[in-house]
Each structure stands twice: as C-alpha cells, then as structure tokens.
Design a protein around this motif. Structure first.
Motif, mmCIF file in Angstrom:
data_model
loop_
_atom_site.group_PDB
_atom_site.id
_atom_site.type_symbol
_atom_site.label_atom_id
_atom_site.label_comp_id
_atom_site.label_asym_id
_atom_site.label_seq_id
_atom_site.Cartn_x
_atom_site.Cartn_y
_atom_site.Cartn_z
ATOM 1 N N VAL A 1 0.976 5.808 0.245
ATOM 2 C CA VAL A 1 0.294 7.061 0.568
ATOM 3 C C VAL A 1 -0.378 7.568 -0.709
ATOM 4 C CG1 VAL A 1 0.657 9.476 1.231
ATOM 5 C CG2 VAL A 1 1.804 7.652 2.490
ATOM 6 N N VAL B 1 -5.160 6.727 1.901
ATOM 7 C CA VAL B 1 -4.034 6.554 2.828
ATOM 8 C C VAL B 1 -3.255 7.868 2.889
ATOM 9 C CG1 VAL B 1 -1.906 5.285 3.302
ATOM 10 C CG2 VAL B 1 -3.860 4.103 2.264
ATOM 11 N N THR B 2 -3.083 8.410 4.108
ATOM 12 C CA THR B 2 -2.312 9.651 4.253
ATOM 13 C C THR B 2 -0.969 9.427 4.941
ATOM 14 O OG1 THR B 2 -3.484 10.189 6.299
ATOM 15 C CG2 THR B 2 -4.349 11.135 4.257
ATOM 16 N N ILE C 1 1.692 5.982 6.642
ATOM 17 C CA ILE C 1 1.942 4.592 7.048
ATOM 18 C C ILE C 1 3.110 4.613 8.019
ATOM 19 C CG2 ILE C 1 2.556 2.263 6.272
ATOM 20 C CD1 ILE C 1 1.632 3.275 3.406
ATOM 21 N N VAL D 1 0.845 -1.195 0.000
ATOM 22 C CA VAL D 1 0.000 0.000 0.000
ATOM 23 C C VAL D 1 0.885 1.251 0.000
ATOM 24 C CG1 VAL D 1 -0.258 0.243 2.502
ATOM 25 C CG2 VAL D 1 -2.125 0.949 1.023
ATOM 26 N N GLY E 1 -7.179 1.200 10.069
ATOM 27 C CA GLY E 1 -6.596 2.531 10.034
ATOM 28 C C GLY E 1 -7.532 3.505 10.713
ATOM 29 N N LEU F 1 -1.875 3.071 10.469
ATOM 30 C CA LEU F 1 -2.291 3.475 9.141
ATOM 31 C C LEU F 1 -3.227 4.662 9.336
ATOM 32 C CD1 LEU F 1 -2.198 2.617 6.115
ATOM 33 C CD2 LEU F 1 -4.261 1.276 6.576
ATOM 34 N N THR F 2 -2.856 5.818 8.767
ATOM 35 C CA THR F 2 -3.672 7.019 8.910
ATOM 36 C C THR F 2 -4.423 7.227 7.602
ATOM 37 O OG1 THR F 2 -1.971 7.925 10.371
ATOM 38 C CG2 THR F 2 -3.642 9.449 9.564
ATOM 39 N N LEU F 3 -5.718 7.456 7.742
ATOM 40 C CA LEU F 3 -6.596 7.552 6.579
ATOM 41 C C LEU F 3 -7.336 8.884 6.567
ATOM 42 C CD1 LEU F 3 -8.165 3.999 7.030
ATOM 43 C CD2 LEU F 3 -6.274 4.614 5.510
#
Length: 189
Positions: free
Chosen positions: A112, A167-168, A170, A110, A138, A177-179
């Motif tokens: 960003v 995805v913003t 990792i 995955v 996330g 995982l920041t979304l």
C-alpha cells in the motif's frame, strides 16, 4: 436427471471423485456458459458432450475475451475436481486451479502506498481497470480519478492509455487491488 438409478455407472464414478483430485480429459465442446470435458477415466454422459464441466470463471486467472482464447475443442487438459453436480450428473472442474495465481505472486511484492505504472484495460460506470502486471488488474474508483465533472471518462482514460497510480488496498482473499490516481505526489497523471 440426478437420479442414481438412471445412470448408476456415472453416479458411482462421480461419487468416487475427491475435491482437489486432478483429472485428465479432452475439451469436447465450448459453450457461452462454460466448457464440457470428456474425461479419460469417466463414462459417457447421457445428455452432454462430456462428464466434466468448467464454468467460465474457472478457466483462467487472467481476463480473456473469448473462451477460445483459453481452450480449443480437442485440446488435452488437466483439471482439478471441485464438486459433483448431482442435478446435472457432471463433475465440476477448474482449469485455473492447476496454474499459479498471478495475483498472489504479485501481492507478495507490492505494498500500500506504492506507485505503479499500468495500462487502462476497461472502463466501467464506477471507474477504470488498470493492468499493472501480466494477469493483474486493479480498480481506480471514480472518486479516485483526476476527472472534472465535465470530462468524459473515455476521453480522459482511453483504453490502452498508460497511467500512474498508487496502491490503496490489497485484498488477497477477494483478489482485489484498489488503486488511486488522486493520492500520491501531485495527482499522478
């Protein structure tokens, strides 16, 4: 507790263990704070149901509701030795260390900016957790949600709802995982 002369056989056994060593045993008791394991090669513990102990976070890489979703009393387990807890005279163990971390495998594939589809699994005061793969969740922070001030989080994002996110960030080390739902093509919802 924790005095060498109180139980020299147990102390000697625990001192002989090395970090990363794999130990085998049987789940002896399940408590709200963790799991006791009776080790095959270890002596009896004077106070606890087993010499081995697994804290809740060390049971599984995946989120679970109850310890019994992961292990049962009487179940055979192989665990990695983490450390000798001298205050409780026990071997701190990890069950999850012997399993592949789904987050790391997922992070390999995955990037960003990638658009993902997932399911809302948990609402927290600061945002929404979204499961994007088996064992991988996330966080979509409140500021990254398409939510008006008058809308309630639980009404717009009910648990089980399918959402589209971007995805913003990792963070492999912290397994985060920041979304975002705001970033990407025309507010993804």
């Amino acid at each position: 507790m924790g005095v060498r002369s109180d139980n020299p056989e147990l102390w000697t056994f625990l001192e002989s263990l090395r970090c990363g060593e794999v130990l085998f045993g049987t789940v002896a008791a399940i408590e709200s704070f963790g799991v006791f394991v009776a080790l095959d090669d270890g002596p009896e513990h004077p106070d606890f149901p087993g010499v081995g102990f697994i804290t809740i976070p060390e049971l599984s890489w995946r989120r679970f509701e109850a310890v019994s979703d992961v292990v049962q009393v009487g179940q055979r387990v192989s665990c990695e030795f983490l450390q000798f807890d001298t205050s409780n005279l026990e071997a701190r163990l990890s069950l999850r260390a012997g399993q592949p971390d789904p987050f790391q495998a997922y992070a390999d594939g995955v990037a960003v900016g990638q658009i993902l589809h997932g399911q809302v699994t948990k609402l927290v005061p600061f945002g929404v957790f979204v499961q994007v793969a088996d064992g991988v969740e996330g966080l979509v922070h409140l500021r990254e949600l398409t939510l008006t001030p008058t809308e309630a989080l639980s009404e717009v994002f009910p648990i089980g709802d399918q959402v589209t996110v971007v995805v913003t960030a990792i963070d492999r080390e912290r397994r985060r995982l920041t979304l975002s739902q705001r970033q990407g093509p025309s507010h993804l919802r």
